[in-house]
Enzyme design. Structure first.
Site, PDB file in Angstrom:
ATOM      1  N   VAL B  28      54.630  29.552  33.765  1.00 41.67           N
ATOM      2  CA  VAL B  28      55.431  30.854  33.978  1.00 41.67           C
ATOM      3  C   VAL B  28      56.893  30.282  34.720  1.00 41.67           C
ATOM      4  CG1 VAL B  28      55.245  32.950  35.153  1.00 41.67           C
ATOM      5  CG2 VAL B  28      53.284  31.872  34.026  1.00 41.67           C
ATOM      6  N   ALA B  57      60.234  24.680  44.569  1.00 38.41           N
ATOM      7  CA  ALA B  57      59.194  24.125  44.999  1.00 38.41           C
ATOM      8  C   ALA B  57      58.173  23.581  44.095  1.00 38.41           C
ATOM      9  CB  ALA B  57      58.473  24.419  46.411  1.00 38.41           C
ATOM     10  N   LYS B 119      47.029  37.189  40.894  1.00 35.32           N
ATOM     11  CA  LYS B 119      45.909  37.936  40.993  1.00 35.32           C
ATOM     12  C   LYS B 119      44.899  37.871  41.867  1.00 35.32           C
ATOM     13  CE  LYS B 119      43.837  35.977  36.901  1.00 35.32           C
ATOM     14  NZ  LYS B 119      44.821  35.343  36.404  1.00 35.32           N
ATOM     15  N   GLY B 148      49.675  40.617  31.922  1.00 29.26           N
ATOM     16  CA  GLY B 148      51.032  39.876  31.675  1.00 29.26           C
ATOM     17  C   GLY B 148      52.408  40.610  31.672  1.00 29.26           C
ATOM     18  N   LYS B 219      41.582  41.707  38.085  1.00 29.92           N
ATOM     19  CA  LYS B 219      42.740  42.424  37.630  1.00 29.92           C
ATOM     20  C   LYS B 219      42.110  44.034  37.794  1.00 29.92           C
ATOM     21  CE  LYS B 219      44.485  39.114  34.346  1.00 29.92           C
ATOM     22  NZ  LYS B 219      44.218  38.532  33.040  1.00 29.92           N
ATOM     23  N   GLY B 322      50.330  33.929  28.682  1.00 32.75           N
ATOM     24  CA  GLY B 322      51.573  33.004  28.286  1.00 32.75           C
ATOM     25  C   GLY B 322      52.476  32.815  29.260  1.00 32.75           C
TER      26      GLY B 322
END
Lengths: 447, 447
Positions: B28, B57, B119, B148, B219, B322
Site C-alpha cells: 500500500v 520509514a 484495522k 479498501g 472491520k 490490493g
C-alpha cells in the site's frame, strides 16, 4: 457571520444550534422538515450540531402540510428567508432556474451556506453559483441533485479527490430504469410499462423529461463537472431517450447476454492536438453485459459505476428519487454545512480546468443495429458492402423473417460513431432497405 | 502548527504544499508513494493541495523499492518521521498494535493529522486514539481500514450523519468471498478453492485470519462503531468462519434460491429495560437471497449494504484489498486531512454513545440446518419433536439418502438463536442422530 446559539438548556449540552431556512416545501421539503423535527436529538448526538428548521417558504399557505409544520414558521416570502439574519443555513428546494438562482446567490452573499437539490440550476448555472459561493467563502452543497440518497458526489469530491477518474457510468433516472426493467422482466411494450410506472408514481403524467433523457442529461453534466473538475453544462451532453426501444430489442439483448439500460456516461479522453484535456458526456440507451454490476440494477433504483486509475471499479447503488431518500441527501449536506459553519474552517472549491467536450461522432464502441430489408437475394451483400465501405466491421449478424421483409440484426466490432452514422446514411440509399430500425451502443467492459 | 509552504514557483501557483511522512512501505505504501510522486500536479489541480512525500520509514533499507523512492527519503527511524517538524501529515501503514499505536499517538500530540489503514489497531484501540486526536484538535482518518477503496466510512460519517442507520451488512473480506464464489461457480471443494485463492495472491499462506473471520470481525467492529457512534471492539463481535462450508451446502442454497456469503452484520436494536441503545455485531456465513444485491458480489470484490430510516437501501461496491485500491482510500483521507490543515477549521469527532452489545443468543432469523441420522423408521418424528420442544418451527425439510444414513436438511421459520442452539443440544441426545452438520443463518430482506 450568522449567530450560532449554544444548545445549553436544550437537552444536549454544548451542541451548537444551527437555524435552517427551507425554500420550497413539497415532497422533499416536507420529508426534511419531518425528519429534522422528529429526530433533532438524534441528529445532534450523531452529528454534533442541533438543526432547527426555523423558517419555511411555501407557495401556498393554504395547502395542507406535515403536522409538525406550525403556521408560524411558514411564509410566502422566500427572499426574506434566504436573507434572514436569524437563518444560518438555507436549503433551496423550489427547483427550476428562477427564482431559485437569485435566492441562492442572495443567500450566499448574505453569508449563508446553501444546500440545494436543484439539478436543472446546477447543470446550467453551476459555474456562476460556485464563483459566488467561493467569493462569499460559504459552502454550496448539492448531493441530492444526482442519484437521490446515494452518497455519490461527496465520494467524488472528497474520498476520490486524489484519484484520476477515467469514466463514470450511471443509471441516474429511476423512471426509465423502471420502464426498461418491466419490459425486460415481463416482456411488455414500452407504452404499457410507462403506464404502469405512471400509475405507481414512478413517472410523471408528462414523462418527457424522463423518457427523452433530459433529466439524465442534467445529472450527467453535474457528474462530469465533479468527476473532471470542469464546467460541463446540460447542453454539452449528447442525448437520446428510450421511446424507440422495443421488446424485440430487449429479447435480442437477452439472447446475446445483455440488458438494455439508459446510461449517463462521462468519460475522460486523451487530449487532442490542442493539449487541452478532453471529455465526452452522453445519455443514451445501451446494451450492458449481464455480468456487469449495472445490469442487475432493477426497478426505480439508481447506481453509478466509477472507474478510477488507482481504485479500479466502484459502484454506488440506492434510491435515486423519492421524498425521504432525497431528504436524506439534503440532510447530510445540511449537517456538513452546519459543521463547517460552526468549525469555522475555509471552504474549499476545486479549480475548474478548461476541457474540450468531444462530440458523439468520436465515440468508439460496438453497435447493435437493426435494418429491415426486402427479402430477396443479394440484399445482404449490398448491405454488407456499405458497412465495409465505411470501415465498420461486423461481428455477428442474424436474420429474422418478417414475411415479405427480413430484419437484419447486426453487432459490429468496435467502430467510430461517425462511421456507423455514415453507414446508416449509406444504407438509406440502398434500394432494398425498407427501414433503419434501432441503434444501440454496446458496453464493452474492457474499454 | 506545521509549516505550510506556498507552491509558488512549483508550477501550480498558490496551491499550498503539504509534506507527508509515510510509516511503512509495503504494498500500500509503495503504491501511495508512486501515485503521489507521479500525479502530484494532477492531485494539486483536483484537490487544491500539493502533496509531497518527504519522508518514508521502512523496516529494511536494503529491500528494493519503487523506482521513485530515492534513498534520501528513506529512514529506519519511524518515530523521527512521526514527530518530524518538517512533516505536516503522517500516514501509518505499518499495521499491528505496536509500534503503530505509539507512533500515531505521538504524531497527533505533535499536531499532525494522521491517516491510517490499520484495522487491527482501530478495532481494538479506536476510542483511545480518537480521544487523543480530539484533544490534539487533529484529524484521525481511516477510510482504508474497511473495504479498501470503497468510499464507505466517509459516507457513513458525513453524508449519512443525519440518518438513523438500522443495519449495515457487508461482504468485507475478499479472500473468503473469492473462495465461496469459486465453490459456487465451479462446484469445487473448500480446500481446492482456497488453494486457488492462495496461488492467485487472494489468500495468505496462513489463511487463518481471513477464513476464520478475524479480519472481517475487526472491520465489523469499525463499521458498527461508525454507523452507531459507539465504541465497539473486535472482541464484541460474534464470529464464525467459512471452513465448514461444503459444496453440498452451496448446492442446497442454490436450489432454494440463495448464495452463501460470509457477512459482517451490525444491527441497531430496540433498547432493552435499561433504556440504553442496543446493537448486535456478528460475522458468519449466511444464505443470501439471489435477488439481494449482495448475492451478486463475486470474486475478491467487497460490498456494504446499508439500511437507513430515510435513505432506504444503499449499497457500495468495489475492491476491498490490493495495493492501489487501498492506496486510493489513503490518498482520499490524505487530501481531506491536508485540506483541513490548510483550511484551519475545527476537527469534528462524534460523541460516542454508550450501547449495550447483545449476544448472538438473542438473534432472530431463519436457519438452515443439516443433521445426519440413521435411516430407520420413527427418526424424523423424534427429531421433529426436539424442534417442537424448543419452539422452533420448521418451514421445509428435505431428506437426502446417504446409504445407511440419511441427511435431513431443514429451513426453519424465524426463531431465536438460543432456541436453535438448544434444539441442536437436544438433538445430540437423540440416539438415532449420527451428527449435527451445518448451521447457517438465512437473510430475510423483510427483516
Amino acid at each position: 457571520m450568522p449567530v450560532i446559539e449554544r444548545g445549553a438548556g436544550r437537552g444536549a449540552a454544548d451542541v451548537p444550534v444551527v437555524r435552517v431556512g427551507v425554500l420550497g416545501c413539497g415532497n422533499v421539503g416536507g420529508a426534511l422538515v419531518d425528519i429534522v423535527d422528529e429526530d433533532a436529538d438524534g441528529i445532534a448526538e450523531r452529528s454534533g450540531v442541533r438543526l432547527e428548521v426555523t423558517r419555511v417558504a411555501v407557495r401556498s399557505l393554504a395547502k395542507p402540510r406535515v403536522a409538525s409544520l406550525q403556521t408560524e414558521r411558514l411564509t410566502h416570502d422566500a427572499h426574506s428567508v434566504a436573507t434572514d439574519p436569524d437563518v444560518d443555513v438555507v436549503v433551496e428546494l423550489i427547483g427550476g432556474i428562477e427564482p431559485a438562482r437569485t435566492l441562492i446567490v442572495d443567500a450566499l452573499k448574505a453569508g449563508k451556506p446553501v444546500v440545494t437539490a436543484n439539478k436543472e440550476l446546477l447543470a446550467n448555472f453551476g459555474a456562476e453559483l460556485f464563483a459566488v459561493a467561493e467569493a462569499a467563502g460559504r459552502d454550496l452543497l448539492f448531493e441530492a441533485t444526482v442519484a437521490g440518497g446515494i452518497p455519490l458526489l461527496r465520494a467524488l469530491r472528497v474520498s476520490l479527490a486524489g484519484e484520476r477518474i477515467r469514466r463514470v457510468t450511471g443509471i441516474v433516472n429511476g423512471t426509465t430504469n423502471y420502464v426498461l426493467s418491466r419490459m425486460s422482466e415481463e416482456r411488455i411494450g414500452y407504452g404499457e410499462a410507462l403506464q404502469e410506472a405512471q400509475s405507481l408514481g414512478y413517472a410523471e403524467r408528462d414523462p418527457t423529461a424522463d423518457v427523452e433523457g433530459y433529466d439524465a442529461s442534467a445529472k450527467a453534466a453535474i457528474l462530469a463537472s465533479i468527476a473532471f473538475n470542469a464546467d460541463i453544462v446540460a447542453g454539452d451532453v449528447y442525448r437520446e431517450g428510450i421511446e424507440t426501444i422495443e421488446v424485440d430489442d430487449i429479447d435480442f439483448a437477452h439472447r446475446l447476454g445483455y440488458e438494455v439500460k439508459l446510461l449517463a456516461v462521462a468519460e475522460h479522453l486523451d487530449p487532442g492536438e490542442s493539449g487541452i484535456p478532453a471529455v465526452a458526456v452522453r445519455v443514451h440507451p445501451a446494451m450492458v453485459p449481464k455480468d456487469h454490476p449495472l445490469a442487475g440494477v432493477r426497478g426505480p433504483f439508481n447506481a453509478v459505476f466509477v472507474e478510477g486509475e488507482a481504485v479500479g471499479d466502484l459502484m454506488l447503488y440506492g434510491r435515486g428519487a423519492g421524498g425521504r431518500p432525497t431528504a436524506s441527501a439534503v440532510l447530510g449536506d445540511l449537517v456538513d454545512a452546519a459543521r463547517g459553519l460552526v468549525g469555522g474552517g475555509a471552504v474549499w472549491f476545486p479549480a475548474r480546468s478548461r476541457v474540450e467536450v468531444r462530440p458523439i461522432d468520436e465515440l468508439e464502441a460496438q453497435y447493435y443495429l437493426t435494418i429491415d430489408v426486402l427479402d430477396r437475394p443479394g440484399v445482404l451483400a449490398a448491405v454488407a458492402s456499405v458497412f465495409g465501405a465505411h470501415g465498420v466491421s461486423i461481428r455477428s449478424m442474424e436474420q429474422v423473417d418478417l414475411g415479405t421483409e427480413a430484419r437484419l440484426v447486426f453487432i459490429t466490432h468496435r467502430a467510430r460513431e461517425a462511421d456507423v452514422q455514415a453507414t446508416l446514411a449509406g444504407l438509406r440509399d440502398v434500394e432494398a432497405v425498407a427501414r433503419i430500425g434501432q441503434l444501440l451502443r454496446v458496453i464493452d467492459p474492457g474499454h
